[in-house]
Motif scaffolding. Structure first.
Motif, PDB file in Angstrom:
ATOM      1  N   ARG A 188      -1.767  13.705  20.992  1.00  0.00           N
ATOM      2  CA  ARG A 188      -1.760  12.463  20.358  1.00  0.00           C
ATOM      3  C   ARG A 188      -1.439  11.414  21.345  1.00  0.00           C
ATOM      4  NH1 ARG A 188       2.407   9.996  16.945  1.00  0.00           N
ATOM      5  NH2 ARG A 188       3.715  11.817  17.457  1.00  0.00           N
ATOM      6  N   CYS A 189      -2.031  10.099  21.176  1.00  0.00           N
ATOM      7  CA  CYS A 189      -1.427   8.986  21.853  1.00  0.00           C
ATOM      8  C   CYS A 189      -1.214   7.959  20.830  1.00  0.00           C
ATOM      9  CB  CYS A 189      -2.731   8.559  22.664  1.00  0.00           C
ATOM     10  SG  CYS A 189      -2.786   9.313  24.294  1.00  0.00           S
ATOM     11  N   PHE A 190      -0.435   7.093  21.100  1.00  0.00           N
ATOM     12  CA  PHE A 190       0.019   5.929  20.185  1.00  0.00           C
ATOM     13  C   PHE A 190       0.645   4.899  21.089  1.00  0.00           C
ATOM     14  CE2 PHE A 190       3.909   8.568  20.571  1.00  0.00           C
ATOM     15  CZ  PHE A 190       4.581   7.612  20.888  1.00  0.00           C
ATOM     16  N   TRP A 191       0.240   3.652  20.538  1.00  0.00           N
ATOM     17  CA  TRP A 191       0.778   2.515  21.249  1.00  0.00           C
ATOM     18  C   TRP A 191       1.511   1.497  20.325  1.00  0.00           C
ATOM     19  CZ3 TRP A 191      -3.907   4.386  21.561  1.00  0.00           C
ATOM     20  CH2 TRP A 191      -4.968   3.612  20.764  1.00  0.00           C
ATOM     21  N   ILE A 192       2.503   0.862  21.011  1.00  0.00           N
ATOM     22  CA  ILE A 192       3.173  -0.137  19.964  1.00  0.00           C
ATOM     23  C   ILE A 192       3.272  -1.262  20.513  1.00  0.00           C
ATOM     24  CG2 ILE A 192       5.657  -0.395  18.988  1.00  0.00           C
ATOM     25  CD1 ILE A 192       6.012   2.371  19.291  1.00  0.00           C
ATOM     26  N   SER A 193       2.838  -2.559  19.996  1.00  0.00           N
ATOM     27  CA  SER A 193       2.906  -3.552  20.622  1.00  0.00           C
ATOM     28  C   SER A 193       3.210  -4.939  19.485  1.00  0.00           C
ATOM     29  CB  SER A 193       1.436  -4.244  21.210  1.00  0.00           C
ATOM     30  OG  SER A 193       0.617  -4.320  19.944  1.00  0.00           O
ATOM     31  N   GLY A 194       3.297  -6.186  19.949  1.00  0.00           N
ATOM     32  CA  GLY A 194       3.793  -7.216  18.980  1.00  0.00           C
ATOM     33  C   GLY A 194       5.139  -6.865  18.133  1.00  0.00           C
ATOM     34  N   VAL A 195       6.048  -6.199  19.005  1.00  0.00           N
ATOM     35  CA  VAL A 195       7.550  -6.126  18.417  1.00  0.00           C
ATOM     36  C   VAL A 195       8.440  -7.385  18.573  1.00  0.00           C
ATOM     37  CG1 VAL A 195       9.645  -4.634  18.503  1.00  0.00           C
ATOM     38  CG2 VAL A 195       7.406  -3.688  18.988  1.00  0.00           C
ATOM     39  N   LYS A 196       8.661  -8.053  17.435  1.00  0.00           N
ATOM     40  CA  LYS A 196       9.451  -9.246  17.587  1.00  0.00           C
ATOM     41  C   LYS A 196      10.918  -8.786  18.134  1.00  0.00           C
ATOM     42  CE  LYS A 196       7.638 -10.824  13.240  1.00  0.00           C
ATOM     43  NZ  LYS A 196       7.956 -11.125  11.777  1.00  0.00           N
ATOM     44  N   GLU A 197      11.428 -10.010  19.240  1.00  0.00           N
ATOM     45  CA  GLU A 197      12.676  -9.875  19.653  1.00  0.00           C
ATOM     46  C   GLU A 197      13.777  -9.376  18.857  1.00  0.00           C
ATOM     47  OE1 GLU A 197      15.073 -12.824  22.732  1.00  0.00           O
ATOM     48  OE2 GLU A 197      13.119 -13.090  22.250  1.00  0.00           O
ATOM     49  N   GLY A 198      14.634  -8.691  19.174  1.00  0.00           N
ATOM     50  CA  GLY A 198      15.620  -8.206  18.439  1.00  0.00           C
ATOM     51  C   GLY A 198      15.330  -6.903  17.418  1.00  0.00           C
ATOM     52  N   GLU A 199      14.372  -6.596  17.493  1.00  0.00           N
ATOM     53  CA  GLU A 199      13.794  -5.455  16.483  1.00  0.00           C
ATOM     54  C   GLU A 199      13.647  -4.199  17.438  1.00  0.00           C
ATOM     55  OE1 GLU A 199      12.842  -5.325  13.387  1.00  0.00           O
ATOM     56  OE2 GLU A 199      13.565  -7.322  13.110  1.00  0.00           O
ATOM     57  N   THR A 200      13.873  -3.026  16.777  1.00  0.00           N
ATOM     58  CA  THR A 200      13.785  -1.661  17.668  1.00  0.00           C
ATOM     59  C   THR A 200      12.766  -0.919  16.967  1.00  0.00           C
ATOM     60  OG1 THR A 200      15.434  -0.797  16.158  1.00  0.00           O
ATOM     61  CG2 THR A 200      16.173  -1.702  18.282  1.00  0.00           C
ATOM     62  N   ARG A 201      12.349   0.202  17.882  1.00  0.00           N
ATOM     63  CA  ARG A 201      11.113   0.889  17.414  1.00  0.00           C
ATOM     64  C   ARG A 201      11.591   2.483  17.632  1.00  0.00           C
ATOM     65  NH1 ARG A 201       6.061  -0.472  15.271  1.00  0.00           N
ATOM     66  NH2 ARG A 201       6.345   1.631  14.902  1.00  0.00           N
ATOM     67  N   GLY A 202      10.951   3.395  17.425  1.00  0.00           N
ATOM     68  CA  GLY A 202      11.386   4.637  17.380  1.00  0.00           C
ATOM     69  C   GLY A 202      12.405   5.076  16.303  1.00  0.00           C
ATOM     70  N   ASN A 203      13.634   5.006  16.589  1.00  0.00           N
ATOM     71  CA  ASN A 203      14.727   5.266  15.450  1.00  0.00           C
ATOM     72  C   ASN A 203      14.406   6.711  14.891  1.00  0.00           C
ATOM     73  OD1 ASN A 203      16.112   2.665  16.170  1.00  0.00           O
ATOM     74  ND2 ASN A 203      14.232   1.950  15.058  1.00  0.00           N
ATOM     75  N   HIS A 204      14.194   7.709  15.800  1.00  0.00           N
ATOM     76  CA  HIS A 204      14.176   9.151  15.224  1.00  0.00           C
ATOM     77  C   HIS A 204      14.129  10.084  16.444  1.00  0.00           C
ATOM     78  CE1 HIS A 204       9.948   7.742  16.370  1.00  0.00           C
ATOM     79  NE2 HIS A 204       9.934   9.221  16.658  1.00  0.00           N
TER      80      HIS A 204
END
Length: 141
Positions: free
Chosen positions: A40-56
């Motif tokens: 599986r491949c995934f990509w993340i973009s457009g994350v606003k400043e101060g926000e986090t991703r993942g968290n798991h």
């Protein structure tokens, strides 16, 4: 909850490739880490400043994470209670994240994070509750 969980530590990888006057080519082929290849491949973009991703964290899935643009800051907490911090700012650098490591990713607004996984998506493989992950950590110290 498992009585004892053994986990590998995350680490950086230098990805192979080459550069010429026409541009750079970077690739990843690693059957030692992912014997069955990338599932599986995934990509993340457009994350606003101060926000986090993942968290798991994941029970079984391993990932390789690359910043294909911008900067990606990773904070990874192992089930043994260790904290690892990485900064990715080149597509030629990656981080291997084994199972049972809690990931928090911060991206610059122009960043694109590419994730490659050794498992197909399964909601059952996710640990999304930080308090539960903390209990796993306490049981492993």
């Amino acid at each position: 909850m498992p009585e004892s969980i053994i986990s590998k530590s995350p680490y950086t990888l230098t990805l192979p490739g080459n550069s010429t006057e026409t541009g750079s080519l970077t690739f990843w082929e690693n059957l030692e880490l992912f014997p069955k290849g990338i599932q599986r491949c995934f990509w993340i973009s457009g994350v606003k400043e101060g926000e986090t991703r993942g968290n798991h964290a994941h029970w079984q899935e391993s990932q390789v994470v690359v910043a294909v643009a911008g900067k990606v800051f990773l904070e990874i907490h192992s089930v043994q209670g260790e904290t690892f911090k990485f900064e990715l700012s080149s597509p030629a650098q990656a981080v291997f994240i084994p199972p049972l490591n809690w990931l928090v990713a911060r991206l610059t607004p122009d960043a694109v994070l590419l994730g490659m996984s050794d498992q197909a998506f399964s909601e059952d493989d996710y640990i999304r509750d930080l308090d539960y992950f903390g209990k796993l950590q306490k049981g492993n110290k």
